[in-house]
Design an enzyme around this catalytic site. Structure first.
Site, short mmCIF file in Angstrom:
data_model
loop_
_atom_site.label_atom_id
_atom_site.label_comp_id
_atom_site.label_asym_id
_atom_site.label_seq_id
_atom_site.Cartn_x
_atom_site.Cartn_y
_atom_site.Cartn_z
N SER A 146 0.71 -1.19 -0.03
CA SER A 146 -0.53 0.06 0.05
C SER A 146 0.97 1.43 -0.45
O SER A 146 1.40 1.11 0.60
CB SER A 146 -0.87 -0.27 1.21
OG SER A 146 -1.72 1.35 1.09
N TYR B 74 -2.13 -1.64 10.71
CA TYR B 74 -2.10 -1.18 8.53
C TYR B 74 -1.14 -1.03 8.63
O TYR B 74 0.03 -1.08 7.91
CB TYR B 74 -3.66 -0.45 8.37
CG TYR B 74 -3.32 -0.55 6.90
CD1 TYR B 74 -3.94 -2.09 6.82
CD2 TYR B 74 -3.18 -0.07 6.56
CE1 TYR B 74 -4.70 -2.10 5.30
CE2 TYR B 74 -3.52 -0.17 4.77
CZ TYR B 74 -4.11 -1.28 4.03
OH TYR B 74 -4.25 -1.68 2.91
#
Length: 285
Positions: free
Chosen positions: A146, A159
């Site tokens: 990401s 995350y």
């Protein structure tokens, strides 16, 4: 003829979003695809779509990517069905809306689950797939990381840590297995129109309006689509990328080029209770 004819591919988290798009795209190019997921209904629909295409074959294995036994079983069933493993797309990822909070407020169980699904699963799937790739003379592993693995935002400690770990593991595995002709790469999505991202929008919000607002944050002026990631993954897995390993490709509409997208001018990050979000309500993949 497809560019992945008779290749054996495993896609984790393949029932929805980017995983589903990649699984279907690989099959369209002739690959035999194992779809790994815990969502039986959605995965069954993806398998049915692949079968309608009448090109590659599809196998669904219901499994939890955070479980070593399940990961080993997925590889074993793939080898039994398709003769080996050539390509692994470590796609599965979670970012529960309830996890958007400062680190000191995040329950340890939430931290563990996010790290286990988003990072440990990469290790587990590689651990069991790599010996099979060696038998085939090489292979490709692609990890779905990401932009948050490179440049983070407030309130996403687990995350962000998992995605930074994805990138570091990508580099490390690339070095360990280059001599075995196994390439290891990563993709870094920006905001993508996936069920995971849609689930983070405020209850009752106009979804299309939220998607449009999120799209405007990107220099290209739109939110990403699952197929954008599938296209990048297929390229990285192909012989056209044969001299690429240990690196990542940002598929982010220009977010990283923009600079401090999470907290700089234009992003207007605000604290809302225990959550940090942009005024658009956008969450980045």
């Amino acid at each position: 003829m497809g560019q992945f004819d008779a290749r054996s591919v495993i896609v984790t988290g393949a029932a929805l979003g980017m995983g589903r798009a990649a699984a279907i795209a690989f099959a369209r190019e002739g690959a035999n695809v194992t779809l790994m997921d815990i969502n039986r209904k959605a995965a069954g629909q993806a398998v049915a779509e692949i079968k309608r295409g009448r090109k590659g074959k599809a196998l669904f294995v219901e499994a939890d990517a955070a479980s070593a036994a399940d990961c080993q079983r997925v590889v074993r069933e793939t080898v039994r069905a398709f003769g080996g493993v050539d390509i692994l797309f470590n796609n599965v990822g979670i970012q529960p809306p309830s996890s958007y909070k400062p680190a000191h407020e995040l329950p340890e169980a939430d931290w563990d689950r996010i790290i286990n699904v988003n990072l440990k699963s990469r290790f587990l799937m590689a651990k069991y797939a790599i010996p099979e790739m060696k038998k085939r003379g090489g292979g490709v592993i692609i990890n779905n990381a990401s932009v948050q693995g490179i440049q983070s935002m407030r309130g996403v400690s687990a995350y962000a840590a998992s995605k930074g770990g994805d990138l570091s593991l990508t580099r490390q595995l690339a070095l360990d297995y280059a001599a075995d002709n196994i390439r290891v790469l990563a993709v870094c999505p920006g905001a993508m129109d996936t069920p995971m991202v849609r689930a983070t929008f405020p209850p009752g919000a106009d979804i299309e309006e939220q998607l449009e607002k999120t799209g405007r944050i990107h220099p290209l002026g739109r939110i990403g689509q699952a197929e954008d990631i599938a296209n990048a993954v297929l390229f990285l897995a192909s012989d056209k990328a044969s001299f690429m390993t240990g690196s990542y490709v940002a598929v982010d509409g220009g977010l990283l080029a923009l600079g401090a997208w999470a907290g700089g001018p234009g992003s207007e990050v605000q604290e809302g209770g225990s959550k940090a979000k942009t005024k658009s309500g956008a969450r980045r993949r």
